[in-house]
Design an enzyme around this catalytic site. Sequence first.
Site, PDB file in Angstrom:
ATOM      1  N   HIS B  68       6.532  -5.205 -11.432  1.00 33.76           N
ATOM      2  CA  HIS B  68       6.051  -6.121 -10.392  1.00 33.76           C
ATOM      3  C   HIS B  68       6.452  -5.628  -8.994  1.00 33.76           C
ATOM      4  O   HIS B  68       5.674  -5.675  -8.041  1.00 33.76           O
ATOM      5  CB  HIS B  68       6.628  -7.511 -10.685  1.00 33.76           C
ATOM      6  CG  HIS B  68       6.367  -8.509  -9.610  1.00 33.76           C
ATOM      7  ND1 HIS B  68       7.338  -8.902  -8.713  1.00 33.76           N
ATOM      8  CD2 HIS B  68       5.243  -9.196  -9.263  1.00 33.76           C
ATOM      9  CE1 HIS B  68       6.828  -9.792  -7.875  1.00 33.76           C
ATOM     10  NE2 HIS B  68       5.559  -9.985  -8.185  1.00 33.76           N
ATOM     11  N   GLU B  71       4.181  -2.916  -7.995  1.00 35.16           N
ATOM     12  CA  GLU B  71       2.881  -3.470  -7.559  1.00 35.16           C
ATOM     13  C   GLU B  71       2.934  -3.855  -6.074  1.00 35.16           C
ATOM     14  O   GLU B  71       2.033  -3.519  -5.306  1.00 35.16           O
ATOM     15  CB  GLU B  71       2.552  -4.703  -8.413  1.00 35.16           C
ATOM     16  CG  GLU B  71       1.337  -5.478  -7.949  1.00 35.16           C
ATOM     17  CD  GLU B  71       1.547  -6.979  -8.010  1.00 35.16           C
ATOM     18  OE1 GLU B  71       1.957  -7.500  -9.052  1.00 35.16           O
ATOM     19  OE2 GLU B  71       1.311  -7.643  -6.976  1.00 35.16           O
ATOM     20  N   HIS B  72       4.031  -4.512  -5.678  1.00 33.37           N
ATOM     21  CA  HIS B  72       4.158  -4.886  -4.264  1.00 33.37           C
ATOM     22  C   HIS B  72       4.170  -3.646  -3.371  1.00 33.37           C
ATOM     23  O   HIS B  72       3.558  -3.623  -2.306  1.00 33.37           O
ATOM     24  CB  HIS B  72       5.476  -5.652  -4.049  1.00 33.37           C
ATOM     25  CG  HIS B  72       5.354  -7.126  -4.242  1.00 33.37           C
ATOM     26  ND1 HIS B  72       5.619  -8.029  -3.249  1.00 33.37           N
ATOM     27  CD2 HIS B  72       4.989  -7.854  -5.326  1.00 33.37           C
ATOM     28  CE1 HIS B  72       5.433  -9.260  -3.706  1.00 33.37           C
ATOM     29  NE2 HIS B  72       5.061  -9.180  -4.976  1.00 33.37           N
ATOM     30  N   GLU B 143       9.594 -15.020  -3.761  1.00 28.78           N
ATOM     31  CA  GLU B 143       8.584 -15.271  -4.795  1.00 28.78           C
ATOM     32  C   GLU B 143       9.264 -15.766  -6.077  1.00 28.78           C
ATOM     33  O   GLU B 143       8.820 -16.739  -6.698  1.00 28.78           O
ATOM     34  CB  GLU B 143       7.791 -13.978  -5.075  1.00 28.78           C
ATOM     35  CG  GLU B 143       6.671 -14.188  -6.071  1.00 28.78           C
ATOM     36  CD  GLU B 143       5.838 -12.930  -6.308  1.00 28.78           C
ATOM     37  OE1 GLU B 143       6.106 -11.885  -5.677  1.00 28.78           O
ATOM     38  OE2 GLU B 143       4.918 -12.994  -7.152  1.00 28.78           O
TER      39      GLU B 143
END
Lengths: 426, 420
Positions: B68, B71-72, B143
């Site tokens: 993840h 991905e950022h 997040e």
Amino acid sequence: MDIKNFSRKKIADGVHISCYKDTRFQKNRIEICFSDILDRKYASLNAIIPAVLSRSNSKYKTMQELNNRLSQLYAAGINDFVEDEGDIQAFGLYSYSLCNEYAFDGENVLEEISTMLRDCIFDPYLENGIFPDSVVQLQKQNMIDVNNNDINNKTRYASMRAQAIAYESEPASVRRLGENEDIEEITAESAYKRYIEILETKNVEIICVGPADYTIVEKIFTEAFSKINRRPEPKFRTARSSIKNTVSVITEEMDIEQSKLVMVYKSDYDKEQWKHAMLASYMLGGDVSSKLFTIVREKLSLCYYCSSGFRRGKFAMIVNSGVEKDNLEKARTAIQQQLDELRNGKFTDEDMEKAKLSIATVLKACNDCMDSISTWISGCIYDDDYTTPEEKINHYSAVTREQIIAAADSMKLDTVYTLTSKEEKA
Amino acid sequence: MSNLNIRNVFGGKERVIKHKSGCTICLYPMGEFSSVHAFFGTKYGSVDTTFKTRYDDDYITVPEGIAHYLEHKLFENDECDAFELYAKTGAHANAFTSFDCTAYLFASTQEFGENLRILLNLVQQPYFTDENVEKERGIITQEIKMYLDDPGTRVFYNCMGGIYHNNPARIDIAGTVESIQEIDKELLYRCYNTFYNLNNMVLSIAGNFDPDKALAICDELLICKEDPQIDVLVPDEPYNVKEKKIVQKLACAMPLFQLGFKIPYPENASKDYLAFNIMLETALGDTSEFYNRLYNEGVINDSFGVGVTKGRGFFVPVVCGITHDPERVTAEVLAELARVKKEGLSRESINTSIKMTYGETFSFDNVEKVARNGMMAQFEGKDIFSNAETAASLTYDDAMDMLEKLDLDNYCLSIIEPNE
């Protein structure tokens, strides 16, 4: 959007059917929408009606019988909805059903689902001439639970609370399903009485989108409404929200990890020129190239989300953000600074073009989805403005730098709502 | 489904190509639509935490949440971030990480070629520095914290954590605030160089675009690399769940529950996924006696649902909802499943659920869904039509077989209770 595919017809007093025939889709969507001004006296009663009607009808007397038949029709659905849009409460039923050609047992799915919808609305299952008390009591409890569960989604809850404060004393401050105390007072008798009033007096919009010929839907509902003593009320409109003399600053506590900061701005800008304000809001926080995303989130790393949205009817701009408690003040300052940048003209022509392009993408793509076509039709009807998305793109394109500055400059802070952790947890 | 040809819904215009770069390319021209959606994904998600390639001597275990994080970070290159480039074309871009894949996507109505170039370049040109990796930590921490407050998210992850001892599906996709502290640029490059190899990737495009133009851009920009032969270690998993019950208190109005059953990963997971859904819908869904009895008693409401959470290496049939009495609902679910295991389900009700599942899987008129489903199907070694075809061909016995696979003693009940 091809306006040639669109037709609209009055089928009874205050009842219209709008159809958008589009052969690209493999399902049909039919919506029957009643509308009313949001009023605490009636909000709960209005809201319970679709919840009761969607569970059964005189042919399928129980929820299980109705669900069984819907499942046999390839996961067709009869769903209830209650929405608030500005000062208006819209409620009713909608269905999705697979086109007849994909039904592997050759059923006429469209005709059957249309008949089922009609029966749910006009021929509900009754006991002693009114809705069964057990069904009403059950849906009352469900509505109270839904109201209480609003706190589960903290982002949405904070935004909802902020708007209730910002629109205090206006219809838009009334909860979509009404207050729990009002729900508790509903009886089977009062719900049935309200149901009859709704059938007779509320404006009704039937919206069909999909590849089918909707003559059968028109026929079924024309006949059904011809048996109702229609005396429709005038149409309601959302009123602009007045700007408070003093900014409301409200902080509420909850046991949470991440604080929420919601800032509501209002404007006295020319209502006809709402596109200027919409574009200003979009440049502030409408997408990932906006000031709030690129500066407040990406550069300052202050929050995971920080965005703004413009409510056309209330002429209000809502900024939502999720922030570390210690950074709340920094975030508030940073958001205000970004709005100041806009009102001081500190943006490039490229920034403006990016926002226009991004809005154009949304508008063009709305043609590709049944839900957004249906929403477009509702918007046209409500505004009595049948501007196509393509024409809207041209209107946005013509907005000037000076108009964006003027619209941004007109935005006055009205409400600051903070949802934050309790002191002992900080 | 004798007269039905699902495979003709695109008029035979769709193409699936194994490109010379190793990338699988799926093209679904839907010229009558206005938009185009493209998904460029890698078969790499949060569960891929221990792996090696043919260039490595031994397995490496990386911190949870790194897929993840990666991905950022891929949205940034040495000059600007990809959002800035997309903004110039008006395209809307996004990305997501799941348990077993990561995908980058755009939606546009103009300048398709330029948008595809941006997409292919951003995914193939990583640019990680100590500074930009550090900057992202604050955003991802926020997040993670946002989801820590979300009862719906917590009830799900707590259940997965209660079911699995070792399988990485037991951990949040984004990792934890603690685990992401260990992530640095070297680890990000290691994961990138392993999993962002075109042999491990799928490009899926649907909507209004020229397939030949798309392929020409792919020929130009897709960088051929040798297949590193990725070997992901799926940890051994005991038969029994780790914990039978997990309760957490959070800010919510009424309890949420998720009941997850642990079963060994099935041989034919795609088929079993549909068959389990059909069986659970028949036994407990809104057409069943069970559902309607509890609904009418006010014990369950419209939030009640059944389904299967699945990904590479994990498969969990679930029952979930919001209820004032999660213990009673659980007891009722277990009793009902025990009853139908013994007495069976009616053929008629299963046939109804088969039709329902077919109707739900029949979704070829939504550009975004077509692009997404095209990619996801390839990751499972299937094609976009497989699910609808399988659903339409399932039988009573297929659904009943799933009951046999369900061990009613091997479950985890996750509950989120209001904290005040």
